[in-house]
Design a protein around this motif. Sequence first.
Motif, mmCIF file in Angstrom:
data_model
loop_
_atom_site.group_PDB
_atom_site.id
_atom_site.type_symbol
_atom_site.label_atom_id
_atom_site.label_comp_id
_atom_site.label_asym_id
_atom_site.label_seq_id
_atom_site.Cartn_x
_atom_site.Cartn_y
_atom_site.Cartn_z
ATOM 1 N N SER A 63 0.817 -1.203 0.000
ATOM 2 C CA SER A 63 0.000 0.000 0.000
ATOM 3 C C SER A 63 0.860 1.266 0.000
ATOM 4 O O SER A 63 0.558 2.234 -0.709
ATOM 5 C CB SER A 63 -0.935 -0.010 1.205
ATOM 6 O OG SER A 63 -1.839 1.040 1.135
ATOM 7 N N THR A 64 1.935 1.248 0.787
ATOM 8 C CA THR A 64 2.844 2.400 0.816
ATOM 9 C C THR A 64 3.491 2.602 -0.545
ATOM 10 O O THR A 64 3.549 3.723 -1.060
ATOM 11 C CB THR A 64 3.925 2.204 1.894
ATOM 12 O OG1 THR A 64 3.286 1.982 3.151
ATOM 13 C CG2 THR A 64 4.831 3.404 1.989
ATOM 14 N N TYR A 65 3.974 1.515 -1.125
ATOM 15 C CA TYR A 65 4.579 1.574 -2.463
ATOM 16 C C TYR A 65 3.581 2.124 -3.473
ATOM 17 O O TYR A 65 3.918 2.988 -4.290
ATOM 18 C CB TYR A 65 5.058 0.177 -2.877
ATOM 19 C CG TYR A 65 5.546 0.089 -4.290
ATOM 20 C CD1 TYR A 65 6.840 0.468 -4.624
ATOM 21 C CD2 TYR A 65 4.717 -0.374 -5.310
ATOM 22 C CE1 TYR A 65 7.286 0.396 -5.933
ATOM 23 C CE2 TYR A 65 5.160 -0.450 -6.607
ATOM 24 C CZ TYR A 65 6.439 -0.066 -6.922
ATOM 25 O OH TYR A 65 6.879 -0.138 -8.218
ATOM 26 N N ILE A 68 2.933 5.923 -3.025
ATOM 27 C CA ILE A 68 4.082 6.721 -3.477
ATOM 28 C C ILE A 68 4.168 6.729 -4.997
ATOM 29 O O ILE A 68 4.341 7.785 -5.617
ATOM 30 C CB ILE A 68 5.381 6.204 -2.828
ATOM 31 C CG1 ILE A 68 5.365 6.498 -1.329
ATOM 32 C CG2 ILE A 68 6.608 6.818 -3.493
ATOM 33 C CD1 ILE A 68 6.468 5.821 -0.550
ATOM 34 N N MET A 69 4.032 5.550 -5.611
ATOM 35 C CA MET A 69 4.138 5.478 -7.072
ATOM 36 C C MET A 69 2.982 6.210 -7.754
ATOM 37 O O MET A 69 3.166 6.808 -8.816
ATOM 38 C CB MET A 69 4.191 4.021 -7.541
ATOM 39 C CG MET A 69 5.460 3.296 -7.135
ATOM 40 S SD MET A 69 6.982 4.186 -7.538
ATOM 41 C CE MET A 69 6.920 4.237 -9.299
ATOM 42 N N ALA A 70 1.810 6.180 -7.152
ATOM 43 C CA ALA A 70 0.673 6.894 -7.735
ATOM 44 C C ALA A 70 0.918 8.394 -7.754
ATOM 45 O O ALA A 70 0.550 9.081 -8.713
ATOM 46 C CB ALA A 70 -0.595 6.574 -6.947
ATOM 47 N N ARG A 71 1.571 8.900 -6.722
ATOM 48 C CA ARG A 71 1.866 10.333 -6.687
ATOM 49 C C ARG A 71 3.005 10.695 -7.628
ATOM 50 O O ARG A 71 2.981 11.747 -8.264
ATOM 51 C CB ARG A 71 2.159 10.772 -5.258
ATOM 52 C CG ARG A 71 0.869 10.956 -4.486
ATOM 53 C CD ARG A 71 1.037 10.917 -3.006
ATOM 54 N NE ARG A 71 -0.203 11.127 -2.288
ATOM 55 C CZ ARG A 71 -1.189 10.253 -2.197
ATOM 56 N NH1 ARG A 71 -1.102 9.108 -2.809
ATOM 57 N NH2 ARG A 71 -2.272 10.515 -1.495
ATOM 58 N N ILE A 72 3.990 9.832 -7.723
ATOM 59 C CA ILE A 72 5.120 10.106 -8.624
ATOM 60 C C ILE A 72 4.667 10.078 -10.079
ATOM 61 O O ILE A 72 5.010 10.966 -10.864
ATOM 62 C CB ILE A 72 6.263 9.100 -8.388
ATOM 63 C CG1 ILE A 72 6.918 9.355 -7.028
ATOM 64 C CG2 ILE A 72 7.301 9.169 -9.501
ATOM 65 C CD1 ILE A 72 7.933 8.300 -6.630
ATOM 66 N N LEU A 73 3.892 9.050 -10.447
ATOM 67 C CA LEU A 73 3.482 8.875 -11.839
ATOM 68 C C LEU A 73 2.140 9.508 -12.166
ATOM 69 O O LEU A 73 1.651 9.369 -13.291
ATOM 70 C CB LEU A 73 3.453 7.381 -12.185
ATOM 71 C CG LEU A 73 4.798 6.670 -12.082
ATOM 72 C CD1 LEU A 73 4.643 5.181 -12.317
ATOM 73 C CD2 LEU A 73 5.799 7.265 -13.057
ATOM 74 N N LYS A 74 1.523 10.173 -11.160
ATOM 75 C CA LYS A 74 0.234 10.847 -11.357
ATOM 76 C C LYS A 74 -0.806 9.904 -11.981
ATOM 77 O O LYS A 74 -1.393 10.184 -13.030
ATOM 78 C CB LYS A 74 0.408 12.105 -12.186
ATOM 79 C CG LYS A 74 1.264 13.148 -11.494
ATOM 80 C CD LYS A 74 1.444 14.369 -12.348
ATOM 81 C CE LYS A 74 2.282 15.449 -11.748
ATOM 82 N NZ LYS A 74 3.186 15.174 -10.705
ATOM 83 N N THR A 75 -0.997 8.786 -11.299
ATOM 84 C CA THR A 75 -1.899 7.726 -11.730
ATOM 85 C C THR A 75 -2.743 7.311 -10.524
ATOM 86 O O THR A 75 -2.274 7.416 -9.397
ATOM 87 C CB THR A 75 -1.075 6.516 -12.230
ATOM 88 O OG1 THR A 75 -0.173 6.957 -13.236
ATOM 89 C CG2 THR A 75 -1.950 5.437 -12.803
ATOM 90 N N SER A 132 -5.495 5.456 4.827
ATOM 91 C CA SER A 132 -5.985 6.476 5.756
ATOM 92 C C SER A 132 -4.885 7.439 6.182
ATOM 93 O O SER A 132 -5.113 8.643 6.290
ATOM 94 C CB SER A 132 -6.584 5.815 6.996
ATOM 95 O OG SER A 132 -7.678 5.024 6.650
ATOM 96 N N VAL A 133 -3.694 6.907 6.403
ATOM 97 C CA VAL A 133 -2.569 7.761 6.783
ATOM 98 C C VAL A 133 -2.233 8.734 5.660
ATOM 99 O O VAL A 133 -2.038 9.939 5.902
ATOM 100 C CB VAL A 133 -1.331 6.907 7.168
ATOM 101 C CG1 VAL A 133 -0.073 7.749 7.253
ATOM 102 C CG2 VAL A 133 -1.574 6.180 8.475
ATOM 103 N N PHE A 134 -2.183 8.249 4.427
ATOM 104 C CA PHE A 134 -1.878 9.131 3.301
ATOM 105 C C PHE A 134 -2.984 10.152 3.084
ATOM 106 O O PHE A 134 -2.705 11.322 2.814
ATOM 107 C CB PHE A 134 -1.638 8.312 2.023
ATOM 108 C CG PHE A 134 -0.205 7.907 1.839
ATOM 109 C CD1 PHE A 134 0.638 8.634 1.022
ATOM 110 C CD2 PHE A 134 0.294 6.795 2.483
ATOM 111 C CE1 PHE A 134 1.952 8.262 0.856
ATOM 112 C CE2 PHE A 134 1.608 6.412 2.322
ATOM 113 C CZ PHE A 134 2.448 7.147 1.507
#
Length: 150
Positions: A63-65, A68-75, A132-134
Motif C-alpha cells: 500500500s505504501t509503495y 508513493i508510485m501513484a503520486r510520482i506517476l500521477k496515476t 488512511s494515513v496518506f
Amino acid sequence: MIINSIYILIATLCFGIIGNVRGKNLIFSSLGGGMTWFLYLVSSHYIGFSSILCFFIASVFASTYSEIMARILKTPVTTFIIGAIIPLVPGGSMYNAMLQYVQGNINQSLSIAFKTLAIAGSIAVGIFFISSVFKASVLFNRKFFKHKQI
C-alpha cells in the motif's frame, strides 16, 4: 527466494496486461508485486513472524509503495495496489478449505477457512491503514498550507 519473486513479478506483469495496464505503469505495478512477495517471503522465512503478521507487513508495504508510485506517476492508486496485492491473495487456501468441505472434513475446512479469512482481513487492514494515513496527511497539508498563506 529471488527466483520465486521473479516468477511472481512475471505473473503480476501478465495479470496487468490482462487488466489493461499500459506502459510504465505496467512495469511499476508488476515490480510492486514482486517486491511485496519478496518482503512476505523474507518476513516469513528469516524473521519467523506468524503468517497473518507477514501478510499484514507485506500489505502495508504494498500500500505504501502504491501510494508513493501513484503520486510520482500521477496515476490512480488502484493501478498499483491491485498489482502489488495480487500475490498475497489467499485463493489457494480458500480452494483447500472448499476441497476439505467437499471431502467431508468439516473441522479441517473450518480451520483453513478461518485462517484464510484472518489473512484476508490482515491484508485489508494493512491497505486501509496506509490509505488512511496518506489521506489524512494530504488533508492536513492542505489545511496547514491554506492557513499559512493567509
